[in-house]
Design a protein around this motif. Structure first.
Motif, PDB file in Angstrom:
ATOM      1  N   LEU A  49       0.832  -1.194   0.000  1.00  0.00           N
ATOM      2  CA  LEU A  49       0.000   0.000   0.000  1.00  0.00           C
ATOM      3  C   LEU A  49       0.872   1.250   0.000  1.00  0.00           C
ATOM      4  O   LEU A  49       1.917   1.286   0.652  1.00  0.00           O
ATOM      5  CB  LEU A  49      -0.900   0.022   1.237  1.00  0.00           C
ATOM      6  CG  LEU A  49      -1.923  -1.103   1.392  1.00  0.00           C
ATOM      7  CD1 LEU A  49      -2.785  -0.841   2.637  1.00  0.00           C
ATOM      8  CD2 LEU A  49      -2.795  -1.238   0.172  1.00  0.00           C
ATOM      9  N   VAL A  50       0.436   2.275  -0.730  1.00  0.00           N
ATOM     10  CA  VAL A  50       1.138   3.550  -0.698  1.00  0.00           C
ATOM     11  C   VAL A  50       0.504   4.489   0.316  1.00  0.00           C
ATOM     12  O   VAL A  50       1.037   5.567   0.586  1.00  0.00           O
ATOM     13  CB  VAL A  50       1.169   4.217  -2.092  1.00  0.00           C
ATOM     14  CG1 VAL A  50       2.034   3.421  -3.044  1.00  0.00           C
ATOM     15  CG2 VAL A  50      -0.232   4.406  -2.646  1.00  0.00           C
ATOM     16  N   GLY A  68       4.768  -2.340  10.285  1.00  0.00           N
ATOM     17  CA  GLY A  68       5.272  -1.194   9.534  1.00  0.00           C
ATOM     18  C   GLY A  68       4.173  -0.253   9.090  1.00  0.00           C
ATOM     19  O   GLY A  68       2.992  -0.608   9.024  1.00  0.00           O
ATOM     20  N   ASP A  69       4.566   0.982   8.756  1.00  0.00           N
ATOM     21  CA  ASP A  69       3.590   1.993   8.339  1.00  0.00           C
ATOM     22  C   ASP A  69       2.867   1.596   7.059  1.00  0.00           C
ATOM     23  O   ASP A  69       1.691   1.902   6.884  1.00  0.00           O
ATOM     24  CB  ASP A  69       4.288   3.343   8.114  1.00  0.00           C
ATOM     25  CG  ASP A  69       4.759   3.974   9.410  1.00  0.00           C
ATOM     26  OD1 ASP A  69       4.073   3.808  10.431  1.00  0.00           O
ATOM     27  OD2 ASP A  69       5.820   4.616   9.406  1.00  0.00           O
ATOM     28  N   HIS A  70       3.586   0.959   6.138  1.00  0.00           N
ATOM     29  CA  HIS A  70       3.009   0.592   4.839  1.00  0.00           C
ATOM     30  C   HIS A  70       3.073  -0.924   4.681  1.00  0.00           C
ATOM     31  O   HIS A  70       4.160  -1.507   4.635  1.00  0.00           O
ATOM     32  CB  HIS A  70       3.762   1.296   3.708  1.00  0.00           C
ATOM     33  CG  HIS A  70       3.646   2.785   3.768  1.00  0.00           C
ATOM     34  ND1 HIS A  70       4.570   3.576   4.432  1.00  0.00           N
ATOM     35  CD2 HIS A  70       2.717   3.634   3.262  1.00  0.00           C
ATOM     36  CE1 HIS A  70       4.210   4.840   4.334  1.00  0.00           C
ATOM     37  NE2 HIS A  70       3.088   4.909   3.633  1.00  0.00           N
ATOM     38  N   GLU A  75      -0.752  -8.712   3.408  1.00  0.00           N
ATOM     39  CA  GLU A  75      -0.990  -8.338   4.805  1.00  0.00           C
ATOM     40  C   GLU A  75      -2.305  -7.579   4.942  1.00  0.00           C
ATOM     41  O   GLU A  75      -3.045  -7.762   5.921  1.00  0.00           O
ATOM     42  CB  GLU A  75       0.165  -7.474   5.322  1.00  0.00           C
ATOM     43  CG  GLU A  75       1.446  -8.240   5.577  1.00  0.00           C
ATOM     44  CD  GLU A  75       2.591  -7.336   5.959  1.00  0.00           C
ATOM     45  OE1 GLU A  75       3.470  -7.786   6.724  1.00  0.00           O
ATOM     46  OE2 GLU A  75       2.648  -6.185   5.473  1.00  0.00           O
ATOM     47  N   TYR A  76      -2.619  -6.735   3.954  1.00  0.00           N
ATOM     48  CA  TYR A  76      -3.871  -5.983   4.027  1.00  0.00           C
ATOM     49  C   TYR A  76      -5.077  -6.903   3.833  1.00  0.00           C
ATOM     50  O   TYR A  76      -6.100  -6.743   4.508  1.00  0.00           O
ATOM     51  CB  TYR A  76      -3.882  -4.856   2.992  1.00  0.00           C
ATOM     52  CG  TYR A  76      -5.117  -3.984   3.093  1.00  0.00           C
ATOM     53  CD1 TYR A  76      -5.357  -3.236   4.243  1.00  0.00           C
ATOM     54  CD2 TYR A  76      -6.053  -3.931   2.069  1.00  0.00           C
ATOM     55  CE1 TYR A  76      -6.486  -2.444   4.364  1.00  0.00           C
ATOM     56  CE2 TYR A  76      -7.185  -3.139   2.179  1.00  0.00           C
ATOM     57  CZ  TYR A  76      -7.399  -2.401   3.330  1.00  0.00           C
ATOM     58  OH  TYR A  76      -8.531  -1.632   3.444  1.00  0.00           O
ATOM     59  N   VAL A  77      -4.964  -7.868   2.943  1.00  0.00           N
ATOM     60  CA  VAL A  77      -6.053  -8.834   2.755  1.00  0.00           C
ATOM     61  C   VAL A  77      -6.264  -9.630   4.048  1.00  0.00           C
ATOM     62  O   VAL A  77      -7.416  -9.893   4.445  1.00  0.00           O
ATOM     63  CB  VAL A  77      -5.753  -9.783   1.577  1.00  0.00           C
ATOM     64  CG1 VAL A  77      -6.748 -10.935   1.536  1.00  0.00           C
ATOM     65  CG2 VAL A  77      -5.786  -9.006   0.255  1.00  0.00           C
ATOM     66  N   ALA A  78      -5.177 -10.001   4.723  1.00  0.00           N
ATOM     67  CA  ALA A  78      -5.297 -10.712   6.005  1.00  0.00           C
ATOM     68  C   ALA A  78      -6.006  -9.832   7.031  1.00  0.00           C
ATOM     69  O   ALA A  78      -6.813 -10.326   7.841  1.00  0.00           O
ATOM     70  CB  ALA A  78      -3.916 -11.119   6.509  1.00  0.00           C
ATOM     71  N   PRO A 207       7.231  10.801  -2.440  1.00  0.00           N
ATOM     72  CA  PRO A 207       7.367   9.535  -1.710  1.00  0.00           C
ATOM     73  C   PRO A 207       6.244   9.354  -0.694  1.00  0.00           C
ATOM     74  O   PRO A 207       5.735  10.323  -0.122  1.00  0.00           O
ATOM     75  CB  PRO A 207       8.719   9.664  -1.018  1.00  0.00           C
ATOM     76  CG  PRO A 207       8.921  11.134  -0.868  1.00  0.00           C
ATOM     77  CD  PRO A 207       8.297  11.751  -2.083  1.00  0.00           C
ATOM     78  N   LYS A 208       5.849   8.116  -0.471  1.00  0.00           N
ATOM     79  CA  LYS A 208       4.789   7.842   0.499  1.00  0.00           C
ATOM     80  C   LYS A 208       5.237   8.126   1.925  1.00  0.00           C
ATOM     81  O   LYS A 208       4.409   8.303   2.829  1.00  0.00           O
ATOM     82  CB  LYS A 208       4.326   6.398   0.369  1.00  0.00           C
ATOM     83  CG  LYS A 208       5.405   5.358   0.635  1.00  0.00           C
ATOM     84  CD  LYS A 208       4.915   3.971   0.281  1.00  0.00           C
ATOM     85  CE  LYS A 208       6.008   2.930   0.459  1.00  0.00           C
ATOM     86  NZ  LYS A 208       5.597   1.611  -0.034  1.00  0.00           N
ATOM     87  N   ALA A 209       6.564   8.185   2.124  1.00  0.00           N
ATOM     88  CA  ALA A 209       7.097   8.520   3.446  1.00  0.00           C
ATOM     89  C   ALA A 209       8.278   9.465   3.272  1.00  0.00           C
ATOM     90  O   ALA A 209       9.127   9.256   2.406  1.00  0.00           O
ATOM     91  CB  ALA A 209       7.534   7.259   4.184  1.00  0.00           C
TER      92      ALA A 209
END
Length: 580
Positions: A49-50, A68-70, A75-78, A207-209
């Protein structure tokens, strides 16, 4: 009341859960055999994910603090699966059940949903309301490229899964969005001898971070997610109507950000972006979606980065060591005109600077990957219904069809769709239950990005402004005194300095949740603490003071105008009496 929810991605799941939380009988239809939608079925190797987990998570179900932040897409599906189990949603979900048609009841009350499960007989059911949550990323959009048949292999990015599909081949990536950047980077790592990224109108890289730069030799290592830096107070909360509708705060922030980018990286067309820039009339927060996938930028920049001279002693942007030590290049090109019979790309002469280089390069791809986005295919919806583009009220519904909602059909310039979908679900549920009123037409749209007439995407929104607007509509936007009285100074400061996290709109009001204060004082406060003193001055105190003054001036002008109109009215009335 019985409601049908169409689609088992995050938008559909949070809509189902929101409806059930208000004792509404709801059923979710999902065509696939598992939940997750795009995040499961259009995922690829090394994708993550961004948007930050702090912003993307739903308001009352969070990811572990030590994660982690992203997060990666698996992991998101879980996380979504855990969400379903935690709120016992599976018993309300019909998996492997495809919706065949949705049509209005001839009597004018409700809708009929016809579905089919595992090639069984079609079943038609009556529902009082429908939430369509199939999302923006469904049907691949593939533009026509004359001569594409001369390339040995070509496919849409939805079919890309791993580096093995492109390894050791010449690769052309069509598009300049986040998926395009990811696949171009993957091609470099797959030892592709030539990688070319072709685009139509440019992109804005960020950047996303925040990290990877030095100031006076000191490295910044905070890795702060950028979607958590925009503060609430006076930028999305307590904003005067004239400031909000004029988008003045967007243009001011653009002016400042461009100069900060030049100071940090030497270029203001993007964060350390030296090629592929947007035209000046489209370069800004009001117009564009940030491209937060920046892994490919060291390879894109390599032929274009210029020396900063003495400024490099003051500030410096640093690429990751592995990428900085490489000599590989991702060539940037304008959109191809056609592909010749021998498989060579032909480009139309262009004033863009990347054409000056690519015109001397033979581009003969073995693989073309179309990273050209998606379109919506709602052929199963009766033609009498409004489409997403007609959902003029908050981009959720058309006033003539308030029992049909589109959840998750907007795209934020900076932010994430899942938390927006949660806010939309609370908004629509409030409307269904008669606990909020549909806004008047003149109040629609001051959160929309300013799309050009020819723009493909016209459903862009400013994440913070949109979330705040929906919260105000349903009475969930907290007042400062109300917050202080209910939860104390700690929560009040987090709300003022924090971004538009959905949890903040559940601290008080009709959607208040018992865990909201604890999440706010813990996880959300952490996003502010990590900025440090200087960061909170730059992204907190200074913007609040500046926008506070702007809003104060606008309020003063409004009050003076009211007084003047009242005085004029009395004077006119007095003159009228004397005349009589």
């Amino acid at each position: 009341m019985k409601v049908a929810v169409i689609g088992g991605g995050p938008g559909g799941l949070v809509t189902l859960k929101t409806l059930l939380s208000r004792d509404i009988d709801a059923v979710l239809f999902e065509a696939e055999d598992k939940i997750g939608g795009t995040f499961r079925y259009r995922s690829y190797e090394n994708a993550e994910l961004v948007s930050s987990k702090q912003l993307t998570c739903f308001s009352d179900f969070r990811m572990p603090r030590d994660q982690g932040d992203h997060v990666t897409l698996p992991e998101y599906v879980a996380y979504l699966e855990d969400y379903c189990r935690h709120f016992d949603l599976y018993k309300h979900i019909k998996l492997s059940t495809r919706v065949i048609s949705i049509s209005p009841n001839e009597s004018g009350e409700g809708h009929f949903v016809t579905s089919q499960s595992n090639n069984a007989h079609e079943i038609s059911e009556h529902f009082h309301a429908i939430a369509i949550c199939t999302g923006l990323h469904v049907t691949p959009s593939i533009p026509s490229i004359p001569g594409i048949e001369h390339v040995p292999q070509h496919f849409h990015s939805s079919h890309y899964k791993s580096r093995t599909q492109i390894a050791n081949k010449n690769v052309l990536v069509l598009g300049c969005g986040e998926t395009a950047m990811d696949i171009a980077y993957e091609a470099i790592k797959a030892d592709c001898p030539q990688v070319v990224l072709a685009h139509r109108g440019g992109w804005l890289s960020f950047p996303k971070a925040l990290s990877a730069f030095r100031v006076f030799g000191k490295a910044f290592k905070g890795r702060l997610p950028i979607d958590g830096l925009i503060t609430n107070l006076f930028e999305t909360a307590y904003v005067h109507s004239s400031i909000r509708t004029s988008h003045l705060r967007w243009f001011v922030s653009d002016f400042v950000i461009k100069r900060v980018l030049w100071f940090l990286t030497g270029t203001s067309v993007g964060c350390n972006q030296w090629v592929g820039e947007l035209p000046p009339e489209r370069l800004g927060r009001a117009y564009v979606f940030l491209n937060k996938s920046t892994k490919a930028m060291p390879y894109i920049n390599r032929p274009w980065t210029t020396s900063r001279g003495c400024m490099s002693k003051v500030t410096e942007y640093t690429d990751p060591p592995e990428d900085a030590s490489s000599d590989k290049i991702i060539e940037v090109a304008p959109w191809p005109e056609r592909i010749s019979p021998d498989g060579t790309l032909i480009f139309t002469p262009s004033p863009r600077k990347e054409y000056s280089r690519i015109k001397n390069v033979v581009v003969k791809p073995d693989v073309v990957v179309f990273c050209t986005g998606y379109t919506q295919n709602l052929t199963w919806l009766h033609p009498s219904y409004p489409l997403p583009s007609h959902a003029s009220c908050r981009n959720i519904l058309h006033p003539s069809h308030s029992s049909l909602a589109y959840i998750g059909f907007v795209r934020p310039g900076v932010g994430a769709i899942p938390p927006i979908a949660e806010m939309q679900a609370m908004w629509w549920t409030s409307m269904l239950l008669g606990r909020a009123q549909v806004p008047q037409e003149e109040e629609w749209g001051d959160y929309l990005l300013l799309a050009r007439e020819e723009a493909r995407v016209k459903y862009g929104v400013d994440h913070s402004a949109y979330m705040s607007t929906l919260a105000r509509d349903i009475g969930a936007a907290p007042g400062l005194w109300e917050l202080w009285h209910a939860h104390g100074v700690h929560v009040l400061l987090t709300y003022c300095f924090g971004a538009a996290f959905t949890t903040l709109y559940r601290l008080v009001g009709p959607w208040a949740h018992s865990d909201a204060a604890q999440i706010t004082k813990g996880e959300l406060w952490e996003t502010i603490r990590r900025r440090g003193f200087i960061g909170n001055m730059m992204w907190g105190v200074i913007p609040m003071m500046f926008y506070g003054i702007l809003n104060g001036v606008a309020l003063l002008v409004e009050m003076v105008g009211r007084v003047w109109r009242a005085v004029r009215g009395e004077m006119d009335a007095g003159v009228g009496s004397l005349t009589k």
